[in-house]
Design an enzyme around this catalytic site. Structure first.
Site, PDB file in Angstrom:
ATOM      1  N   ARG A 224       0.857  -1.179   0.000  1.00  0.00           N
ATOM      2  CA  ARG A 224       0.000   0.000   0.000  1.00  0.00           C
ATOM      3  C   ARG A 224       0.897   1.234   0.000  1.00  0.00           C
ATOM      4  NH1 ARG A 224      -3.576  -2.732  -1.497  1.00  0.00           N
ATOM      5  NH2 ARG A 224      -5.537  -3.224  -0.485  1.00  0.00           N
ATOM      6  N   HIS A 272      -1.610   0.723  -9.653  1.00  0.00           N
ATOM      7  CA  HIS A 272      -2.232  -0.262  -8.737  1.00  0.00           C
ATOM      8  C   HIS A 272      -2.840  -1.429  -9.521  1.00  0.00           C
ATOM      9  CE1 HIS A 272      -4.095  -0.759  -4.488  1.00  0.00           C
ATOM     10  NE2 HIS A 272      -3.974  -1.941  -5.077  1.00  0.00           N
TER      11      HIS A 272
HETATM   12  C1  GLV Z   1      -5.266  -5.057  -3.962  1.00  0.00           C
HETATM   13  O1  GLV Z   1      -4.679  -4.069  -3.715  1.00  0.00           O
HETATM   14  C2  GLV Z   1      -5.801  -5.945  -2.981  1.00  0.00           C
HETATM   15  O2  GLV Z   1      -5.704  -5.639  -1.788  1.00  0.00           O
HETATM   16  O3  GLV Z   1      -6.321  -6.994  -3.365  1.00  0.00           O
END
Ligand code: GLV
Length: 309
Positions: A224, A272
């Site tokens: 993250r 992401h």
């Molecule tokens: C993606 O970021 C997840 O947490 O699956």
């Protein structure tokens, strides 16, 4: 049974219709802002609305459509008695391994450099790889981290994993706990982050820790954004201790247009996407767990509130 589909994603329809097919007896209700409480005891959530728990006070179990549950755990009104269940693998671990391998090989096999050389029409073989010079360290050895570490071990890189508690993975040197953290960092040149975001891991990728890596280090972060202290990354890169970083996650997503990371040649950015939740696998796993939960059976992937994952 009512199931609230609690998501602020832009196109929930595909997911909702797959859930309806998988659970034909359930009533799947889409979250609407400013609507009255639905009375649902079960929710399926991703990028959850802020008012989820304050409004839906009957919720007993929430199935997260991703692996990381940090966004749910920080919402106001979450009761201790509400079970939070994370997605377990469901096709994500292999994607994490692909992403990590790609970023590692780009550095260790000079592929990024060859891309630049091609721009200059320059034929210039770089020194051959010596694997002993590329010790890789994986932070977090859950399903994701173990899959990443195993894939790297299969390519004969020296690889170690660090986790809170001991984890043995074949071919992977194991470090655990805060007492072995410095030793783990000190033997690592390419640091790959797959940690969950918790109060303990917030800011773990800071100047002090990155500065302990071997010289000419690289960072690959797929956890993250909040794991990374962004200004520390720039200073460790400026010092030359870190050679480059591949980042998939950011404190603010989408990454703002004026963010300095965009134009920094030492940083490779992806939006992401390291591991997407795959619709078929995700719905199959969650629907299976909902059926188990209905029958009062134990389900796996229940988040420990103390650990935060
Ligand atoms: C993606 O970021 C997840 O947490 O699956």
């Amino acid at each position: 049974m009512k199931i609230l589909f609690a998501s602020t994603m832009s196109e929930p329809d595909v997911w909702m219709s797959m859930l309806r097919q998988a659970l034909p007896d359930a009533q799947i209700i889409e979250w609407q802002d400013d609507a009255p409480p639905t009375g649902a005891e079960v929710a399926v959530a991703w990028i959850p609305p802020d008012q989820l728990f304050e409004r839906e006070t009957d919720l007993r179990v929430v199935f997260n459509m991703g692996a990381g549950v940090d966004a749910l755990l920080k919402l106001p009104g979450l009761r201790d008695s509400t079970k939070i269940v994370r997605l377990e693998d469901a096709g994500m671990a292999v994607q994490m391994a692909e992403y990590a391998l790609h970023a590692l090989l780009r550095a260790s096999r000079s592929f990024a450099h060859y891309e630049q050389l091609q721009q200059q029409k320059t034929w210039s073989p770089q020194p051959d790889i010596r694997r002993s010079q590329w010790p890789v360290g994986v932070l977090g050895m859950g399903k994701m981290g173990s899959s990443v570490a195993s894939a790297i071990a299969a390519l004969d890189y020296p690889v170690a994993g660090w986790s809170r508690s001991p984890r043995e993975v074949p071919g992977v040197q194991s470090f655990h706990g805060s007492e072995q953290f410095s030793e783990f960092l000190g033997r690592t040149r390419v640091l790959i982050n797959t940690l969950p975001l918790t109060p303990e891991t917030h800011g773990v990728l800071n100047a002090r820790n990155l500065g302990q890596l071997r010289p000419d280090a690289y960072l690959i972060s797929m956890g993250r954004g909040e794991h990374l202290v962004e200004e520390d990354l720039i200073s460790v890169l400026d010092q030359g201790h870190l050679k480059g970083a591949t980042l998939d996650v950011f404190v603010q997503e989408p990454l703002p247009q004026d963010h300095p990371f965009w134009t920094d040649k030492r940083i490779t950015i992806t939006p992401h996407v390291a591991a997407a939740s795959l619709p078929e696998e995700t719905v199959e796993q969650i629907a299976g767990k909902i059926r188990q939960w209905q029958k009062g059976q134990e389900i796996s992937g229940v988040v420990s509130r103390d650990q935060g994952y």
